[in-house]
Scaffold this motif. Structure first.
Motif, PDB file in Angstrom:
ATOM      1  N   VAL A  98      45.662 109.249  61.431  1.00 26.44           N
ATOM      2  CA  VAL A  98      46.195 109.950  62.600  1.00 26.44           C
ATOM      3  C   VAL A  98      47.302 109.084  63.200  1.00 26.44           C
ATOM      4  CG1 VAL A  98      45.670 111.023  64.822  1.00 26.44           C
ATOM      5  CG2 VAL A  98      43.933 110.966  63.008  1.00 26.44           C
ATOM      6  N   PRO A  99      48.580 109.465  63.044  1.00 29.18           N
ATOM      7  CA  PRO A  99      49.676 108.570  63.428  1.00 29.18           C
ATOM      8  C   PRO A  99      49.765 108.286  64.922  1.00 29.18           C
ATOM      9  CG  PRO A  99      50.535 110.748  62.813  1.00 29.18           C
ATOM     10  CD  PRO A  99      49.081 110.732  62.460  1.00 29.18           C
ATOM     11  N   GLY A 100      49.391 109.257  65.773  1.00 26.67           N
ATOM     12  CA  GLY A 100      49.555 109.054  67.209  1.00 26.67           C
ATOM     13  C   GLY A 100      48.642 108.003  67.790  1.00 26.67           C
ATOM     14  N   ILE A 101      47.488 107.740  67.142  1.00 26.12           N
ATOM     15  CA  ILE A 101      46.563 106.710  67.626  1.00 26.12           C
ATOM     16  C   ILE A 101      46.407 105.569  66.622  1.00 26.12           C
ATOM     17  CG2 ILE A 101      45.304 108.274  69.146  1.00 26.12           C
ATOM     18  CD1 ILE A 101      43.196 108.601  66.965  1.00 26.12           C
ATOM     19  N   ASP A 102      47.136 105.664  65.506  1.00 23.60           N
ATOM     20  CA  ASP A 102      47.146 104.616  64.486  1.00 23.60           C
ATOM     21  C   ASP A 102      45.729 104.302  64.000  1.00 23.60           C
ATOM     22  OD1 ASP A 102      48.274 102.750  62.773  1.00 23.60           O
ATOM     23  OD2 ASP A 102      48.207 101.124  64.242  1.00 23.60           O
ATOM     24  N   VAL A 103      44.998 105.357  63.635  1.00 22.92           N
ATOM     25  CA  VAL A 103      43.607 105.194  63.202  1.00 22.92           C
ATOM     26  C   VAL A 103      43.368 106.051  61.964  1.00 22.92           C
ATOM     27  CG1 VAL A 103      41.199 105.735  63.796  1.00 22.92           C
ATOM     28  CG2 VAL A 103      42.663 104.589  65.463  1.00 22.92           C
ATOM     29  N   THR A 104      42.618 105.505  61.012  1.00 26.37           N
ATOM     30  CA  THR A 104      42.143 106.286  59.874  1.00 26.37           C
ATOM     31  C   THR A 104      40.707 106.715  60.163  1.00 26.37           C
ATOM     32  OG1 THR A 104      43.577 105.087  58.337  1.00 26.37           O
ATOM     33  CG2 THR A 104      41.705 106.281  57.397  1.00 26.37           C
ATOM     34  N   LEU A 105      40.480 108.004  60.190  1.00 28.14           N
ATOM     35  CA  LEU A 105      39.177 108.534  60.603  1.00 28.14           C
ATOM     36  C   LEU A 105      38.091 108.232  59.583  1.00 28.14           C
ATOM     37  CD1 LEU A 105      40.208 112.073  61.950  1.00 28.14           C
ATOM     38  CD2 LEU A 105      39.847 109.969  63.253  1.00 28.14           C
ATOM     39  N   SER A 106      36.891 108.115  60.109  1.00 28.22           N
ATOM     40  CA  SER A 106      35.699 107.998  59.268  1.00 28.22           C
ATOM     41  C   SER A 106      34.562 108.738  59.965  1.00 28.22           C
ATOM     42  CB  SER A 106      35.322 106.526  59.056  1.00 28.22           C
ATOM     43  OG  SER A 106      35.049 105.908  60.311  1.00 28.22           O
ATOM     44  N   VAL A 107      33.478 108.997  59.256  1.00 30.76           N
ATOM     45  CA  VAL A 107      32.317 109.636  59.864  1.00 30.76           C
ATOM     46  C   VAL A 107      31.690 108.647  60.842  1.00 30.76           C
ATOM     47  CG1 VAL A 107      30.064 110.663  59.465  1.00 30.76           C
ATOM     48  CG2 VAL A 107      31.932 111.069  57.841  1.00 30.76           C
ATOM     49  N   GLY A 108      31.471 109.099  62.063  1.00 31.98           N
ATOM     50  CA  GLY A 108      30.898 108.199  63.061  1.00 31.98           C
ATOM     51  C   GLY A 108      29.957 108.923  63.992  1.00 31.98           C
ATOM     52  N   LYS A 109      29.213 108.142  64.795  1.00 34.30           N
ATOM     53  CA  LYS A 109      28.293 108.701  65.774  1.00 34.30           C
ATOM     54  C   LYS A 109      28.863 108.488  67.166  1.00 34.30           C
ATOM     55  CE  LYS A 109      23.791 108.614  63.487  1.00 34.30           C
ATOM     56  NZ  LYS A 109      22.386 108.163  63.593  1.00 34.30           N
ATOM     57  N   ILE A 110      28.911 109.553  67.950  1.00 38.66           N
ATOM     58  CA  ILE A 110      29.376 109.478  69.327  1.00 38.66           C
ATOM     59  C   ILE A 110      28.204 109.886  70.218  1.00 38.66           C
ATOM     60  CG2 ILE A 110      31.037 110.342  71.014  1.00 38.66           C
ATOM     61  CD1 ILE A 110      32.928 110.953  68.722  1.00 38.66           C
ATOM     62  N   GLU A 114      26.532 112.787  65.156  1.00 37.47           N
ATOM     63  CA  GLU A 114      27.527 112.535  64.116  1.00 37.47           C
ATOM     64  C   GLU A 114      28.738 113.447  64.284  1.00 37.47           C
ATOM     65  OE1 GLU A 114      26.124 112.758  60.145  1.00 37.47           O
ATOM     66  OE2 GLU A 114      25.481 110.652  60.108  1.00 37.47           O
ATOM     67  N   SER A 115      29.919 112.844  64.031  1.00 39.56           N
ATOM     68  CA  SER A 115      31.174 113.614  64.072  1.00 39.56           C
ATOM     69  C   SER A 115      31.869 113.433  62.740  1.00 39.56           C
ATOM     70  CB  SER A 115      32.065 113.136  65.217  1.00 39.56           C
ATOM     71  OG  SER A 115      33.250 113.885  65.276  1.00 39.56           O
ATOM     72  N   HIS A 116      32.192 114.562  62.078  1.00 39.53           N
ATOM     73  CA  HIS A 116      32.768 114.540  60.740  1.00 39.53           C
ATOM     74  C   HIS A 116      34.248 114.929  60.763  1.00 39.53           C
ATOM     75  CE1 HIS A 116      28.881 114.110  58.567  1.00 39.53           C
ATOM     76  NE2 HIS A 116      28.417 114.658  59.698  1.00 39.53           N
ATOM     77  N   GLY A 117      34.988 114.387  61.696  1.00 38.61           N
ATOM     78  CA  GLY A 117      36.409 114.691  61.774  1.00 38.61           C
ATOM     79  C   GLY A 117      36.876 114.779  63.195  1.00 38.61           C
ATOM     80  N   MET A 118      38.020 115.422  63.382  1.00 38.46           N
ATOM     81  CA  MET A 118      38.640 115.421  64.707  1.00 38.46           C
ATOM     82  C   MET A 118      39.539 116.631  64.869  1.00 38.46           C
ATOM     83  SD  MET A 118      41.158 112.397  66.086  1.00 38.46           S
ATOM     84  CE  MET A 118      41.862 112.418  67.722  1.00 38.46           C
ATOM     85  N   MET A 119      39.438 117.286  66.039  1.00 37.57           N
ATOM     86  CA  MET A 119      40.395 118.299  66.437  1.00 37.57           C
ATOM     87  C   MET A 119      41.485 117.578  67.234  1.00 37.57           C
ATOM     88  SD  MET A 119      39.355 121.156  65.135  1.00 37.57           S
ATOM     89  CE  MET A 119      40.281 122.408  66.011  1.00 37.57           C
ATOM     90  N   CYS A 120      42.749 117.795  66.874  1.00 34.16           N
ATOM     91  CA  CYS A 120      43.826 116.913  67.337  1.00 34.16           C
ATOM     92  C   CYS A 120      44.672 117.536  68.445  1.00 34.16           C
ATOM     93  CB  CYS A 120      44.744 116.544  66.172  1.00 34.16           C
ATOM     94  SG  CYS A 120      43.880 115.752  64.805  1.00 34.16           S
ATOM     95  N   SER A 121      45.234 116.659  69.279  1.00 31.91           N
ATOM     96  CA  SER A 121      46.232 117.058  70.274  1.00 31.91           C
ATOM     97  C   SER A 121      47.624 116.864  69.683  1.00 31.91           C
ATOM     98  CB  SER A 121      46.092 116.211  71.540  1.00 31.91           C
ATOM     99  OG  SER A 121      46.464 114.863  71.279  1.00 31.91           O
ATOM    100  N   GLU A 122      48.642 117.341  70.396  1.00 34.59           N
ATOM    101  CA  GLU A 122      50.021 117.207  69.907  1.00 34.59           C
ATOM    102  C   GLU A 122      50.462 115.747  69.889  1.00 34.59           C
ATOM    103  OE1 GLU A 122      52.743 119.737  71.936  1.00 34.59           O
ATOM    104  OE2 GLU A 122      51.850 121.592  71.169  1.00 34.59           O
ATOM    105  N   ARG A 123      50.020 114.958  70.875  1.00 34.03           N
ATOM    106  CA  ARG A 123      50.426 113.550  70.897  1.00 34.03           C
ATOM    107  C   ARG A 123      49.805 112.779  69.742  1.00 34.03           C
ATOM    108  NH1 ARG A 123      49.703 109.579  76.080  1.00 34.03           N
ATOM    109  NH2 ARG A 123      47.528 109.559  75.409  1.00 34.03           N
TER     110      ARG A 123
END
Length: 801
Positions: A98-110, A114-123
């Motif tokens: 994800v270029p806007g936050i400079d992070v490569t996603l992985s499966v994680g617990k919040i 468990e969260s298996h991805g991300m719904m993204c904003s424009e930024r």
């Protein structure tokens, strides 16, 4: 210069692929530095939120069930306030960068879920600064397809490294024109139609500095609604690195890149009275759009109203009259500015803008009025309102250049044969107008090519479109004999001096040929002919009269960073006036702290002595010896330049008139003026002043002047006045008998009350070389008498008892 592929195709009808376009751009002289194919956005897909349940352990989080098009719902934890069932947005799966936050996603617990991805904003996708919620797409957006493709964000960005002589290529239209001329498509007809005005513009313009502003056009548009610009404009501006601001400002930026025509917009309600184009007043200040206040000088051009400066002409507008969301009436300005003045003003103020970049290279004068018409059309379409008539002041029309073009120059300058018809056709496709059928043919240069001055420029245009890759490679011819000397004497001496000084433990420095005016005056420069007409910076205004200021500054920079014991040298050019005959080839060096030849410094035995005058003298002599100077005949005298310490410096001469260099410790006033701390010593030798060596015989001849008799040394001590130099005494001893006296050296100098007031003793060793016979005691006594007599005659010295 950046552009997107779709933007280019607005002006170029072509079926060529991205790879073909990139290759052709580079081949015609528009070098492509980088292509961003938007690969980072390819993993994002359009997804639909099926359900949105409250997180069991967090009030502001939602647990979403997301459909990505494969029929297998994915669980995603989301904190966006607009997350809801039925929302269609952009989804990033684990492993996505994800270029806007400079992070490569992985499966994680919040919070345990468990969260298996991300719904993204424009930024987060770097398509705008919007981050108040996730992307909310229309309900009919195709789930499972590429978000970048659907949103047209996969438009490749081409970055071209423009050379300064191509102002016509600072626009996307100009680049498309070159590609069409190169056969990669057809240039679209994008003629700008005039927009009729309802009434005359009530804001009048007066040009008080016509030498700085050869033309000015202004137009008033009333009743505009200034909000965000359309998505397609924002996306294009973001793609080329610009930040969208509002519709009016974005339109001016769009036209700047699209057609190479910088514009400016004023909020008409904030402009008091009429506009005046004039020189700034001494000390006048303006708060610019970048939030910084600039102090202006009379050499700078401004646009002002009755309250003062509203814009730094051709560079940046003022914050006071800038357009914002409250603007309802706007003044659109399109003007011509003197390129050299724009460059000087921008450099002096330290402002770099897209407008300055184009104006200092030269814009198309014939597009001044069409440019304001194009901007008016976009303002009316995007912001509404009613336009006045265009007010044009000062523009007398463009007088095109006519260049005589002998077609034979193509073969002479490039070595390949291009048919005459093809050459003229290439020029015609580029916008040139050949007149007549004769040879040479007169060619009318288009208004957008201020860089074309002569026939060689036309040959270059023909060759870059014809193709430099079509020049057939030719092998180098072989020689039957060994080549003669290739390097000049000065080039050989330069290399020899560098090697000699490097061997002595010095490091080579390469400094600017330009130095501050006060440094130039300190080292004998500062003449008007040595001042640059267009310096690249205020502290690089003068051609250097000496290499020492740059070396001293470099030594101090090293000391400031903890490397105090440093020895630097440079072999380069200095300048004493205007013209090639006023340039010198000089070898110079400085030693600081304890940077002696033997590498001594702090060690177990204690601290080493600081560098001094004799270290600088040894370096100077070594450099001269390396370049072929007759070091056995050099003379050391006082009278070094004023930047040296008067009692710890010397001048190196060859005979009474030829000055080969100078050396010494630096005067404390010099170090203080340069903000340099010591101890420090240096030298400067003129390698171009060393006499040319005599031509050598092709065959080596045996030496016949070697003596068969042994050398003999005799010591003498003379009492002389303190003002007498040791060099004067040694020269007097040498002159006593040039056949027998082979050398004289000083081995002791003594001062004391026993010698008398104002007296000193200089002891010398005289080397005597018999040539014809062994000398008798009487011969030695006779020679000694001549030495004593000659020393007394030339220096007043008497033999010490």
């Amino acid at each position: 210069m950046k552009l997107t592929l779709s933007w280019l195709k607005d002006h170029l009808e072509t079926e060529a692929s991205l790879e073909e376009i990139v290759e052709r751009l580079t081949s015609i002289g528009l070098e492509v530095e980088h292509v961003d194919d938007k690969a980072a956005l390819k993993p994002f897909v359009i997804a639909k939120v099926l359900t949105a349940e409250k997180h069991p352990d967090a009030d502001k989080l939602r647990v979403l069930s997301v459909d990505t098009g494969d029929g297998k719902p994915i669980q995603v934890v989301c904190g966006a306030p607009n997350a809801r069932a039925g929302l269609v947005g952009a989804f990033a799966a684990p492993g996505t960068y994800v270029p806007g936050i400079d992070v490569t996603l992985s499966v994680g617990k919040i919070r345990g879920v468990e969260s298996h991805g991300m719904m993204c904003s424009e930024r987060e996708l770097m398509i705008s600064d919007e981050h108040n919620g996730i992307i909310d797409l229309p309900g009919d957006a195709p789930v499972g397809t590429s978000f970048a493709t659907w949103a047209k964000l996969d438009d490749p960005v081409i970055d071209i490294n423009l050379t300064p002589n191509r102002p016509d290529a600072t626009s996307i239209y100009g680049i498309a024109r070159d590609l069409a001329a190169a056969g990669l498509g057809t240039l679209k007809n994008v003629a700008v139609a005039a927009v009729p005005g309802n009434d005359p513009c009530h804001v009048k313009v007066t040009i008080e500095a016509p030498e700085l502003c050869p033309g000015f056009a202004v137009r008033l548009v009333k009743g505009v609604k200034n909000g965000p610009s359309p998505k397609w404009i924002q996306q294009r501006l973001i793609a080329i690195g610009l930040r969208p601001i509002n519709a009016l400002v974005d339109i001016t930026n769009y036209v700047t890149f699209d057609r190479g025509r910088p514009l400016h917009v004023f909020d008409a309600a904030k402009v008091k009275g009429d506009l005046v184009v004039r020189r700034a007043k001494e000390g006048e200040k303006v708060l610019a759009l970048d939030g910084r206040e600039y102090e202006l000088t009379p050499e700078m051009c401004v646009i002002a109203d009755s309250d003062g400066v509203e814009s730094i002409a051709g560079i940046m507008g003022g914050e006071h009259s800038g357009c914002d969301e409250n603007t309802t009436d706007v003044l659109i300005e399109s003007a011509l500015w003197e390129p050299l003045n724009i460059a000087r003003t921008g450099r002096e103020l330290g402002i770099i803008t897209d407008a300055r970049y184009r104006f200092e290279r030269g814009v198309d004068p014939e597009f001044m009025v069409p440019g304001i018409e194009l901007a008016t059309k976009m303002v009316l379409e995007l912001c509404g309102g009613e336009a006045s008539e265009t007010e044009v002041v000062g523009y007398a029309g463009h007088a095109p250049k006519i260049v005589s073009f002998p077609h034979a120059e193509v073969k002479r300058l490039t070595g390949i044969e291009v048919p005459r018809a093809e050459s003229l056709d290439i020029l015609s496709r580029l916008g040139f107008r050949p007149k007549g059928d004769g040879d040479p043919v007169d060619v009318v240069v288009p208004s957008w090519r201020p860089d074309i001055d002569g026939k060689a420029d036309l040959v270059e245009e023909v060759m870059r479109i014809h193709g430099v890759d079509r020049i057939a490679p030719q092998p180098l011819g072989s020689h039957d004999a060994v080549n003669g000397k290739i390097l000049t004497t000065l080039q050989i001496r330069t290399r020899a001096a560098k090697r000699a000084l490097a061997v002595r433990g010095m490091m080579e420095a390469v400094n600017w040929s330009f130095i501050p005016a006060k440094h130039a005056e300190l080292f004998g420069g500062g003449q008007p002919e040595l001042k640059l007409a267009n310096p690249i910076a205020a502290d690089m205004s003068d051609m250097r009269p000496s290499l020492l200021p740059g070396l001293l500054a470099a030594a101090q920079r090293n000391a400031d960073r903890g490397i105090g014991d440093v020895a630097l040298f440079e072999v380069s050019g200095t300048y004493e006036g205007d013209g090639p005959d006023k340039q010198r080839r000089v070898a110079a060096g400085v030693r600081r702290g304890t940077a002696k030849l033997d590498g001594s410094g702090r060690d177990w035995a204690g601290n080493a002595a600081n560098v001094g005058v004799f270290d600088a003298k040894a370096d100077a002599i070594a450099a001269l010896e390396a370049v072929g100077a007759p070091v056995d005949r050099l003379q050391i005298e006082t009278g070094a330049p004023g930047w040296y310490h008067p009692g710890r410096s010397g001048v190196i001469k060859l005979g009474p008139k030829v000055v080969l260099g100078h050396f010494g410790e630096f005067h404390p006033r010099t170090l203080e003026a340069l903000d340099v701390s010591g101890p420090i010593a240096g030298f400067e030798v003129f390698i171009d002043a060393v006499p040319e060596p005599k031509a050598r015989q092709t065959r080596t001849k045996p030496r016949l002047d070697l003596s068969a008799f042994q050398r003999v040394t005799r010591d003498f001590a003379f009492v002389v006045d303190k003002t007498v130099e040791a060099g004067a005494l040694t020269r007097a001893a040498l002159a006593a008998d040039k056949k027998l006296v082979a050398g004289v050296s000083v081995f002791d100098i003594f001062e004391g009350a026993s010698l008398g007031e104002g007296k000193k003793s200089i002891a010398i060793e005289v080397t005597i070389q018999p040539i014809e016979k062994t000398l008798t005691d009487e011969d030695f006594e006779t020679l000694a008498g001549r030495i004593v007599e000659n020393v007394k005659k030339q220096t007043g010295g008497v033999l010490r008892g």
